[in-house]
Motif scaffolding. Sequence first.
Motif, short mmCIF file in Angstrom:
data_model
loop_
_atom_site.label_atom_id
_atom_site.label_comp_id
_atom_site.label_asym_id
_atom_site.label_seq_id
_atom_site.Cartn_x
_atom_site.Cartn_y
_atom_site.Cartn_z
N LYS A 1 -5.90 12.05 -4.71
CA LYS A 1 -5.92 13.13 -3.73
C LYS A 1 -7.35 13.33 -3.25
O LYS A 1 -8.31 13.10 -3.99
CB LYS A 1 -5.41 14.42 -4.37
N ALA A 2 -7.48 13.80 -2.01
CA ALA A 2 -8.80 14.02 -1.44
C ALA A 2 -8.74 15.17 -0.45
O ALA A 2 -7.73 15.35 0.24
CB ALA A 2 -9.31 12.75 -0.75
N ILE A 3 -9.82 15.93 -0.39
CA ILE A 3 -9.96 17.02 0.59
C ILE A 3 -11.12 16.67 1.51
O ILE A 3 -12.24 16.44 1.04
CB ILE A 3 -10.19 18.37 -0.10
N VAL A 4 -10.86 16.61 2.80
CA VAL A 4 -11.89 16.22 3.77
C VAL A 4 -12.91 17.35 3.93
O VAL A 4 -12.55 18.50 4.16
CB VAL A 4 -11.25 15.91 5.15
N LEU A 5 -14.19 17.01 3.81
CA LEU A 5 -15.25 17.99 4.02
C LEU A 5 -15.91 17.85 5.39
O LEU A 5 -16.27 18.84 6.01
CB LEU A 5 -16.31 17.85 2.91
N SER A 6 -16.06 16.62 5.83
CA SER A 6 -16.66 16.42 7.17
C SER A 6 -16.25 15.06 7.71
O SER A 6 -15.89 14.15 6.95
CB SER A 6 -18.19 16.52 7.11
N SER A 7 -16.32 14.95 9.03
CA SER A 7 -15.97 13.71 9.71
C SER A 7 -16.93 13.55 10.89
O SER A 7 -16.94 14.37 11.81
CB SER A 7 -14.52 13.78 10.18
N ILE A 8 -17.74 12.51 10.86
CA ILE A 8 -18.78 12.32 11.86
C ILE A 8 -18.56 10.99 12.59
O ILE A 8 -18.34 9.95 11.95
CB ILE A 8 -20.19 12.33 11.21
N LYS A 9 -18.64 11.04 13.91
CA LYS A 9 -18.47 9.82 14.69
C LYS A 9 -19.61 8.85 14.42
O LYS A 9 -20.78 9.23 14.36
CB LYS A 9 -18.42 10.16 16.18
N TYR A 10 -19.25 7.57 14.23
CA TYR A 10 -20.23 6.52 13.97
C TYR A 10 -20.00 5.41 14.99
O TYR A 10 -18.94 4.78 14.99
CB TYR A 10 -20.07 6.00 12.55
N GLY A 11 -20.96 5.23 15.87
CA GLY A 11 -20.75 4.29 16.96
C GLY A 11 -19.72 4.84 17.93
O GLY A 11 -19.51 6.05 18.04
N ASP A 12 -19.04 3.95 18.62
CA ASP A 12 -18.04 4.37 19.60
C ASP A 12 -16.64 4.50 19.02
O ASP A 12 -15.81 5.23 19.55
CB ASP A 12 -18.00 3.38 20.78
N THR A 13 -16.38 3.80 17.91
CA THR A 13 -14.99 3.70 17.46
C THR A 13 -14.76 4.08 16.00
O THR A 13 -13.62 4.10 15.54
CB THR A 13 -14.48 2.26 17.64
N SER A 14 -15.82 4.41 15.26
CA SER A 14 -15.68 4.59 13.81
C SER A 14 -16.02 6.02 13.38
O SER A 14 -16.62 6.79 14.14
CB SER A 14 -16.56 3.59 13.06
N LEU A 15 -15.64 6.36 12.17
CA LEU A 15 -15.94 7.65 11.58
C LEU A 15 -16.56 7.46 10.20
O LEU A 15 -16.20 6.52 9.47
CB LEU A 15 -14.67 8.49 11.41
N ILE A 16 -17.49 8.34 9.86
CA ILE A 16 -17.94 8.47 8.48
C ILE A 16 -17.36 9.77 7.95
O ILE A 16 -17.63 10.84 8.50
CB ILE A 16 -19.48 8.46 8.36
N VAL A 17 -16.54 9.67 6.94
CA VAL A 17 -15.82 10.81 6.38
C VAL A 17 -16.35 11.12 4.98
O VAL A 17 -16.43 10.22 4.14
CB VAL A 17 -14.31 10.54 6.32
N LYS A 18 -16.70 12.38 4.77
CA LYS A 18 -17.09 12.83 3.44
C LYS A 18 -15.93 13.62 2.87
O LYS A 18 -15.38 14.52 3.53
CB LYS A 18 -18.36 13.69 3.49
#
Length: 239
Positions: A6-23
Motif C-alpha cells: 500500500k502507498a499514500i501519494v505525497l507529491s507528484s512533479i512533472k519531469y520532462g514533457d511526459t513523465s512524473l516523479i512521485v513521492k
Amino acid sequence: MQVTTKAIVLSSIKYGDTSLIVKAFTVSDGLKSYLLKGVLSSKRGKLKAAYFLPLMQLEIVANHKNKGTLESIKEVKVAVPYKTLHTDIIKNSLVLFLAEMLGNSIQEQEEDKALFNYLEYTLHWLDENTPSPSFHILFLLNLTKFLGFYPDTSFVNAPYFDLLEGSFVTAPSLNPMIQGDEIVHFKTLLGINFDALQAIQMNRPQRQELLKKVILYFELHLHGFRKPKSLAVLNAVFE
C-alpha cells in the motif's frame, strides 16, 4: 526486489514533457520516490496520472532497489476510492496542505505501520465527514506522536508551552512560546479526537495564529523542514 505494498501519494512533479516523479509513503519501506516514465503521454498504459493525486491511497507493485535512486512502479490500483476528498473545495485545500506538510515532515525510508495506519484512518474520516476548521491543527499535533516530538504533558497545567523544549513551563524564556488565549485552545486539542473538534470555538485569527505556532514547532524539531506554500490557499478557503 519486487514488492506489493500500500502507498499514500505525497507529491507528484512533472519531469520532462511526459513523465512524473512521485513521492509516496509506503507500508513496506516508508518514504519512496518513483520515476514514472511516459505516464503523461500513454493513454493505454497501466499507469494513469490520475492515480497520483495528493494523498491517493494506492496498492502498487514496485521495484525497490533501495540504493537511494528513483524506483519504478509496474502496476497500480486504487486501494481506497474517495467520495469527496478531491471534489469538495475545502477538503481538497486540506489535502493539498496536509500532503505538503507530510512531504516536508516524513523523512524515514523504513517501515512505519503505526504512522501509515494513522494516515489511513484520518483520510477515511475526512472523506466521510465534514471537517471542523481546526481539523488540520489536530491532524498535525497527532502527527508529532509518530515523528517523535509530541508535546510533553507532564506539567500541562503550566501557563506556557515552550516550542523549542516541547514541554509546558511555568515561566517564559527567550524560546518561542504558546501562551495567553492560544494556550487554552492548544491544551484543549491535546488528546481529543476529530469528532470532538466541533465543540471547540476558535475564531479565524486565533486559528491562524495557533497554526503558525504549530508549523513553527515542526520547523524547530525537523531538520530541513520547509514551510508549506499551500498555507495561504488554506487560510483563504477558511475565511
